[in-house]
Design a protein around this motif. Structure first.
Motif, PDB file in Angstrom:
ATOM      1  N   CYS A   1       0.806  -1.212   0.000  1.00  0.00           N
ATOM      2  CA  CYS A   1       0.000   0.000   0.000  1.00  0.00           C
ATOM      3  C   CYS A   1       0.843   1.268   0.000  1.00  0.00           C
ATOM      4  O   CYS A   1       0.299   2.358  -0.036  1.00  0.00           O
ATOM      5  CB  CYS A   1      -0.966   0.022   1.185  1.00  0.00           C
ATOM      6  N   THR A   2       2.167   1.157   0.062  1.00  0.00           N
ATOM      7  CA  THR A   2       3.001   2.352   0.085  1.00  0.00           C
ATOM      8  C   THR A   2       3.329   2.844  -1.322  1.00  0.00           C
ATOM      9  O   THR A   2       3.890   3.898  -1.479  1.00  0.00           O
ATOM     10  CB  THR A   2       4.300   2.097   0.860  1.00  0.00           C
TER      11      THR A   2
ATOM     12  N   HIS B   1       2.027   4.506  -3.734  1.00  0.00           N
ATOM     13  CA  HIS B   1       0.933   5.356  -4.185  1.00  0.00           C
ATOM     14  C   HIS B   1       1.202   6.075  -5.490  1.00  0.00           C
ATOM     15  O   HIS B   1       0.314   6.677  -6.057  1.00  0.00           O
ATOM     16  CB  HIS B   1       0.558   6.359  -3.100  1.00  0.00           C
TER      17      HIS B   1
ATOM     18  N   GLU C   1      -1.751   0.527  -7.602  1.00  0.00           N
ATOM     19  CA  GLU C   1      -2.708   1.014  -6.617  1.00  0.00           C
ATOM     20  C   GLU C   1      -4.070   0.357  -6.808  1.00  0.00           C
ATOM     21  O   GLU C   1      -4.684  -0.091  -5.853  1.00  0.00           O
ATOM     22  CB  GLU C   1      -2.817   2.534  -6.744  1.00  0.00           C
TER      23      GLU C   1
ATOM     24  N   ARG D   1      -5.879  -2.150  -4.117  1.00  0.00           N
ATOM     25  CA  ARG D   1      -7.174  -1.874  -3.491  1.00  0.00           C
ATOM     26  C   ARG D   1      -8.088  -3.100  -3.557  1.00  0.00           C
ATOM     27  O   ARG D   1      -8.772  -3.411  -2.589  1.00  0.00           O
ATOM     28  CB  ARG D   1      -7.826  -0.665  -4.187  1.00  0.00           C
TER      29      ARG D   1
ATOM     30  N   CYS E   1      -6.860  -5.607  -1.051  1.00  0.00           N
ATOM     31  CA  CYS E   1      -7.274  -5.174   0.296  1.00  0.00           C
ATOM     32  C   CYS E   1      -8.698  -5.641   0.588  1.00  0.00           C
ATOM     33  O   CYS E   1      -8.970  -6.232   1.633  1.00  0.00           O
ATOM     34  CB  CYS E   1      -7.223  -3.652   0.415  1.00  0.00           C
TER      35      CYS E   1
ATOM     36  N   MET F   1      -2.002  -3.232   5.664  1.00  0.00           N
ATOM     37  CA  MET F   1      -2.504  -2.369   4.598  1.00  0.00           C
ATOM     38  C   MET F   1      -3.296  -1.205   5.192  1.00  0.00           C
ATOM     39  O   MET F   1      -3.178  -0.072   4.724  1.00  0.00           O
ATOM     40  CB  MET F   1      -3.368  -3.182   3.622  1.00  0.00           C
TER      41      MET F   1
ATOM     42  N   TRP G   1      -2.343   2.722   4.816  1.00  0.00           N
ATOM     43  CA  TRP G   1      -3.340   3.651   4.287  1.00  0.00           C
ATOM     44  C   TRP G   1      -3.604   4.793   5.272  1.00  0.00           C
ATOM     45  O   TRP G   1      -3.587   5.971   4.903  1.00  0.00           O
ATOM     46  CB  TRP G   1      -4.646   2.901   3.982  1.00  0.00           C
TER      47      TRP G   1
ATOM     48  N   TYR H   1      -0.631   7.116   5.454  1.00  0.00           N
ATOM     49  CA  TYR H   1      -0.553   7.929   4.239  1.00  0.00           C
ATOM     50  C   TYR H   1      -1.512   9.112   4.316  1.00  0.00           C
ATOM     51  O   TYR H   1      -1.137  10.260   4.056  1.00  0.00           O
ATOM     52  CB  TYR H   1      -0.847   7.055   3.015  1.00  0.00           C
TER      53      TYR H   1
END
Ligand SMILES: [Zn+2]
Ligand SMILES: [Zn+2]
Ligand SMILES: [Zn+2]
Length: 295
Positions: free
Chosen positions: A4-5, A7, A13, A17, A20, A56, A60, A63
């Motif tokens: 998830c890093t 971005h 991405e 998602r 996730c 995750m 998120w 972030y």
């Protein structure tokens, strides 16, 4: 899995998602089904997935927090450590789960309870399918030719390792169903819990090091030292520590041969990509408290 890093990557991405969301649903199903059907192997698999969902979620949350608090003057070194703080808290939760799973599995190893093997196997196979689907969503498609995305690659390899643990959980359930080896399930429960526990310990150690401002690995400070010394300055004290996932703060005390303004040295240190915050003290005398040291 720190997927998830990434971005900056739209493709990655979008894939992340979906992973996730699917992970979240499967993890809840596995934990619940593991408990209802009496399978510790299935439950451990579910908690392992919960660890990924947690990671995750932390990535998120961190972030979003960092983006909304960027430039907030109350944070002396920026809000980057929220990542370590959230990671530390989730690691504690993961550690507690691991202890509970080991105790519960050991208990069932001594005093076996009935397991609904067929139902548990159906859910475990579903878990495996999800792992394979995740690997497919995170696979390195258009990346083969250009940059190798380390995060994505690590996530992909990890998903493959997870698929292997799911296969072992299914094997344990099959052993119980077809050969009456009922203790295989709690044994796999212990194995799964130990994997989660080791992960929790490593995460606790890594995040605590950042929270406690431990010095960052040597290679960046070697670069800083080399660049400063090339100006003829002699370094009295140099400390680099993490203030965010990829950001470091640097504190330098140096003795300069010429009367160059301190900004000269600040700019040199700031030019190192990993360094986000710099504090430089320029002396022509030993730095306070440095007399006794041999630098
Ligand atoms: Zn993300
Ligand atoms: Zn790329
Ligand atoms: Zn895993």
């Amino acid at each position: 899995m720190s997927s998830c890093t990434c971005h900056h990557h739209h493709e990655a991405e979008r894939g992340t998602r979906w992973v996730c969301l699917i992970t979240l649903v499967t993890m809840a199903t596995e934990i619940l089904a593991g408990w209802l059907f009496g399978s510790m192997a299935l439950m451990a698999d579910g908690w392992h997935m919960a660890g990924h969902a947690g990671a995750m979620g932390v990535a998120w949350f961190a972030y979003v927090y960092m983006r909304t608090h960027r430039g907030d003057r109350r944070f002396v070194f920026g809000p980057g450590k929220i990542n370590a703080l959230a990671g530390f808290v989730s690691a504690l939760g993961l550690g507690l789960v691991s202890v509970f799973m080991i105790v519960e599995s050991a208990h069932r190893l001594v005093a076996p309870t009935s397991i609904a093997f067929t139902e548990a196997m159906v859910v475990a196979v579903l878990g495996l399918v999800v792992n394979i689907a995740s690997a497919w969503l995170l696979r390195d498609r258009e990346h083969a030719s250009h940059d190798t995305d380390q995060n994505l690659r690590a996530a992909y390899l990890h998903v493959l390792a997870d698929a292997l643990t799911s296969v072992l959980a299914i094997a344990a359930l099959a052993g119980g169903k077809f050969w009456g080896l009922t203790r295989l399930d709690p044994i796999m429960g212990v194995v799964g819990a130990v994997v989660v526990g080791k992960w929790a310990i490593a995460l606790t150690r890594d995040t605590a090091a950042i929270l406690l401002d431990m010095r960052a690995p040597e290679h960046v400070s070697a670069t800083v030292r080399q660049r400063l010394e090339s100006t003829g300055a002699s370094i009295r004290d140099l400390a680099l520590w993490y203030v965010g996932p990829q950001e470091m703060a640097a504190s330098v005390c140096l003795a300069a041969p010429t009367a160059a303004p301190p900004e000269t040295y600040t700019d040199i240190v700031r030019a190192v990509p990993e360094v986000a915050f710099v504090r430089v003290e320029v002396h022509n005398l030993p730095c306070p408290g440095e007399k006794d040291h041999d630098h």
